[in-house]
Design an enzyme around this catalytic site. Structure first.
Site, PDB file in Angstrom:
ATOM      1  CG  ASP A 144     -15.992  19.125   5.515  1.00  0.00           C
ATOM      2  OD1 ASP A 144     -15.060  18.988   4.705  1.00  0.00           O
ATOM      3  OD2 ASP A 144     -16.326  20.222   5.996  1.00  0.00           O
ATOM      4  CG  HIS A 186     -12.639  21.475   3.909  1.00  0.00           C
ATOM      5  ND1 HIS A 186     -13.880  21.372   4.490  1.00  0.00           N
ATOM      6  CD2 HIS A 186     -12.420  22.808   3.736  1.00  0.00           C
ATOM      7  CE1 HIS A 186     -14.399  22.580   4.654  1.00  0.00           C
ATOM      8  NE2 HIS A 186     -13.528  23.474   4.207  1.00  0.00           N
ATOM      9  CB  SER A 341     -14.591  25.986   5.901  1.00  0.00           C
ATOM     10  OG  SER A 341     -15.376  25.824   4.756  1.00  0.00           O
TER      11      SER A 341
END
Length: 528
Positions: A144, A186, A341
């Site tokens: 990620d 994220h 996600s």
């Protein structure tokens, strides 16, 4: 004072009487401090408190009293060996001793909805999350934007994988390298949903930061390929079970799908997001790989996440809309995000727990187990295009709850036998303690009983010993939706409930369910 509700599942014997003062243990998934809080009886004087502080200091493991209270309660905190714990349990001034664990200010005492949903079949919140495992001993590669290693949520279990594909791609000097450290947010949020102490499904998993997305949240596929190659080369050398969790995607890209297949052949499962385009996941990579575990999103209330991808390439569904997790901007911040996600790392955590319990599971067997144990038909598909409603698997990820633990009862809910509403297992031994303030009358409403006769019984008791005058009722057989009420008094007397099971043929019986309530404020817990 606290009222103690006890649910005890025993294979053969009743809850034994205990003359020593009770020890309230933290739940297996709780983060403990190593200390015990010793609470004295309500009528203890301040003079007696100080006397006992001096006396107790001789029994501490580190020769000090960490904290004490004398106004809101007469209590003190200290580190105790098993021997010293037993000594203090026999002091007549002691009311009870409680294993100290960590409190969190961000949840208002409640379990995040995404965790509350995945350990039960029903959509009704039960405000409880205590899975059968923690994921300890399993490595989850978070592929990620990186991870904020210092976030309190991650408890120092987030580490550098040893390689940063973005650093390499940008050819950064050593002083400019991030070495897996998040600069976008994220990855930190994602990692907390996999293994965070509050928000994570697997609260003991090791999280390895393998950065492939830059500070803008994107990168060429070659960077992702480079990172997956690193996993293939180095993960087997760690000698631990490993999972790759990828909350990323893009248009169909064959070489990425091939990389997923190659990791699969090495025994490393790859869990990926379906995508957020309201489109067929089979048009995306890595979501389209038949060797991946592809995760679609749901929302609170069991609808589909509004932007989730769908179709036959989806393997399983998981909470993905308005999911609370760690925010990278500070070391104790949190925020809500939505997307597949978010759904993906929740499944990665469940997979880590399954691998912890069954290390021999191959990627194929792990995928099959996730699908076989999923909650079927719970999600409302009216938000999907009509032509995709029958081809998208209506399977919500599920992790069974563990047997036993201490529960803070909150909101409306129920207590039920394991696997409810599916048949309960035979030959199990569990002890649950549900705590709540006893300022008002507390009510136990047994609403459903379906037990093997005569071996399995639900015993309702008002003392630890379920015999003689302490036994309020013995329930067995098929009582269906019978409603029976039992009460714990407002003086704080304990109500003990034990379910005794020694049957090996419980496959056709669904156990019991009961509700907890107070006269003006609901008090409840659910254990499934």
């Amino acid at each position: 004072m606290q009222a103690l509700w006890i649910v005890c599942l025993l294979a053969a014997a009743t809850c034994a009487a205990e003359s020593r003062r009770p020890v309230l243990r933290a739940a297996p998934t709780a983060v403990t401090t190593g200390n015990y809080v010793v609470v004295l009886r309500k009528n203890t004087t301040t003079e007696t408190l100080y006397h006992l502080l001096s006396k107790a200091s001789k029994y501490t493991d580190d020769a000090k009293i960490h904290r004490y209270a004398e106004t809101v309660a007469k209590a003190f905190t200290l580190k105790l060996s098993p021997y010293s714990l037993e000594v203090l349990r026999r002091w007549p001034e002691v009311d009870y001793i409680e294993e100290e664990h960590v409190a969190y200010g961000t949840q208002s005492g409640q379990i995040p909805w995404h965790l509350d949903r995945i350990d039960q079949r029903s959509r009704t919140p039960n405000y409880f999350y205590q899975p059968i495992a923690s994921g300890a001993g399993v490595d989850v590669y978070i592929v990620d934007t990186g991870i904020n290693y210092y976030h309190e949520e991650l408890e120092n279990r987030a580490i550098y994988a040893g390689y940063d594909a973005v650093d390499v791609y940008l050819n950064l000097s050593r002083s400019d390298q991030r070495r897996g450290l998040d600069c976008q947010g994220h990855g930190t949020h994602v990692s907390s949903l996999c293994g965070g102490k509050t928000y994570g499904s697997a609260k003991g998993a090791t999280l390895l930061s393998l950065r492939v997305l830059d500070c803008a949240g994107s990168a060429p596929w070659s960077v992702v390929l480079d990172a997956l190659d690193y996993v293939a080369r180095t993960a087997p050398q760690r000698g631990r079970k490993a999972i790759v969790s990828m909350s990323l995607g893009g248009g169909y890209f064959q070489s990425i799908n091939d990389a997923v297949r190659n990791l699969y052949s090495l025994g490393i499962p790859v869990i990926v997001s379906a995508g957020n385009d309201r489109a067929d996941a089979c048009t995306q990579s890595p979501a389209s790989s038949p060797y991946a575990i592809t995760v679609g999103g749901t929302r609170n209330g069991d609808g589909v996440y509004v932007y989730t991808n769908y179709g036959s390439c989806v393997t399983i569904l998981s909470p993905g809309q308005s999911v609370l997790g760690a925010d990278y901007t500070c070391n104790n911040c949190s925020k809500y995000l939505s997307g597949t996600s978010m759904a993906t790392p929740i499944v990665s955590g469940v997979a880590a727990m399954l691998l912890q319990r069954e290390p021999s599971l191959t990627p194929a067997a792990l995928k099959a187990k996730l699908v076989a144990t999923a909650t079927v038909g719970a999600i409302d598909f009216s938000g999907l295009p009509v032509q995709y409603r029958n081809v998208t698997p209506n399977k919500l990820v599920y992790i069974p709850g563990s047997c036993g633990g201490v529960v803070n009862a909150l909101g409306k809910g129920y207590i039920s036998s394991p696997n409810s509403p599916d048949p309960y297992p035979g030959k199990i031994s569990c002890l649950w303690t549900i705590t709540g303030h006893s300022t008002e009358l507390v009510q136990l409403n047994v609403t459903f009983v379906n037990l093997e006769t005569p071996s399995d019984t639900l015993k309702v008791c008002n003392q630890p010993s379920c015999s003689g005058s302490n036994l309020l009722a013995t329930l067995t057989g098929d009582l269906g939706n019978t409603s029976l009420l039992y009460f714990a008094s407002s003086t704080g007397a304990s109500l003990w409930v034990s379910l005794q099971i020694n049957s090996t043929n419980s496959w056709n019986r669904t156990g019991f369910k009961s509700h907890l309530a107070k006269t003006s404020k609901h008090l409840s817990a659910a254990l499934v």
